[in-house]
Design a protein around this motif. Sequence first.
Motif, short mmCIF file in Angstrom:
data_model
loop_
_atom_site.label_atom_id
_atom_site.label_comp_id
_atom_site.label_asym_id
_atom_site.label_seq_id
_atom_site.Cartn_x
_atom_site.Cartn_y
_atom_site.Cartn_z
N THR A 78 9.48 5.77 1.97
CA THR A 78 8.59 4.60 1.99
C THR A 78 7.64 4.67 3.18
O THR A 78 6.44 4.41 3.04
CB THR A 78 9.41 3.30 2.03
N GLY A 79 8.16 5.04 4.34
CA GLY A 79 7.30 5.16 5.52
C GLY A 79 6.23 6.23 5.34
O GLY A 79 5.08 6.03 5.72
N LEU A 80 6.60 7.35 4.75
CA LEU A 80 5.63 8.41 4.51
C LEU A 80 4.56 7.97 3.51
O LEU A 80 3.38 8.26 3.67
CB LEU A 80 6.33 9.67 4.01
N LEU A 81 4.98 7.24 2.47
CA LEU A 81 4.01 6.76 1.48
C LEU A 81 3.04 5.76 2.12
O LEU A 81 1.84 5.79 1.83
CB LEU A 81 4.73 6.13 0.29
N ILE A 82 3.53 4.92 3.00
CA ILE A 82 2.65 4.00 3.72
C ILE A 82 1.63 4.78 4.55
O ILE A 82 0.45 4.45 4.58
CB ILE A 82 3.46 3.02 4.59
N ALA A 83 2.08 5.84 5.21
CA ALA A 83 1.16 6.68 5.99
C ALA A 83 0.09 7.30 5.08
O ALA A 83 -1.09 7.32 5.42
CB ALA A 83 1.93 7.77 6.72
N ILE A 84 0.50 7.79 3.91
CA ILE A 84 -0.45 8.39 2.97
C ILE A 84 -1.46 7.35 2.50
O ILE A 84 -2.66 7.63 2.41
CB ILE A 84 0.29 9.04 1.78
N LYS A 85 -1.00 6.13 2.23
CA LYS A 85 -1.92 5.06 1.82
C LYS A 85 -2.97 4.82 2.90
O LYS A 85 -4.16 4.69 2.60
CB LYS A 85 -1.15 3.77 1.55
N HIS A 86 -2.53 4.75 4.15
CA HIS A 86 -3.48 4.52 5.25
C HIS A 86 -4.46 5.68 5.37
O HIS A 86 -5.66 5.47 5.54
CB HIS A 86 -2.74 4.31 6.57
N LEU A 87 -3.96 6.90 5.31
CA LEU A 87 -4.83 8.07 5.44
C LEU A 87 -5.81 8.16 4.27
O LEU A 87 -6.96 8.58 4.46
CB LEU A 87 -3.99 9.34 5.53
N ALA A 88 -5.40 7.76 3.09
CA ALA A 88 -6.27 7.83 1.91
C ALA A 88 -7.44 6.86 2.00
O ALA A 88 -8.47 7.07 1.35
CB ALA A 88 -5.46 7.57 0.64
N THR A 89 -7.33 5.82 2.82
CA THR A 89 -8.45 4.88 2.94
C THR A 89 -9.69 5.54 3.52
O THR A 89 -10.79 5.01 3.38
CB THR A 89 -8.08 3.64 3.78
N ALA A 90 -9.54 6.70 4.12
CA ALA A 90 -10.71 7.44 4.62
C ALA A 90 -11.66 7.79 3.47
O ALA A 90 -12.85 8.01 3.69
CB ALA A 90 -10.27 8.70 5.34
N TRP A 91 -11.13 7.83 2.26
CA TRP A 91 -11.93 8.14 1.07
C TRP A 91 -12.09 6.92 0.18
O TRP A 91 -12.27 7.03 -1.03
CB TRP A 91 -11.29 9.28 0.28
#
Length: 103
Positions: A78-91
């Motif tokens: 879950t923590g990793l998925l939250i990180a991916i969600k935040h990083l994906a906002t760059a796009w």
Amino acid sequence: MSAAELLAFYRARLAEDDTRARAEIAKPGMNDHNPETYNRPERMLAEVAAKRAIADAWEQREAERPQPGGDVFGYHATGLLIAIKHLATAWSDHSDYRVDWRA
């Protein structure tokens, strides 16, 4: 929101960044004119590798999770998925980005 769809979107954008940075490296002297690589394609490649490692770690945790629920693997995934969600906002301006992916 499907985590698999988010991950596919995320990996596709990383592949685009990787390709763009490698093209910059292949043309010495040309990277001074491309703001998308911030004049440092090597840095962009390192960033792509780090972001891919986060996606790989999420996939590994999901595969190792013995059962859904409150286990350690679940919290880590879950923590990793939250990180991916935040990083994906760059796009977030990309036509394939979905607002429901926001963390």
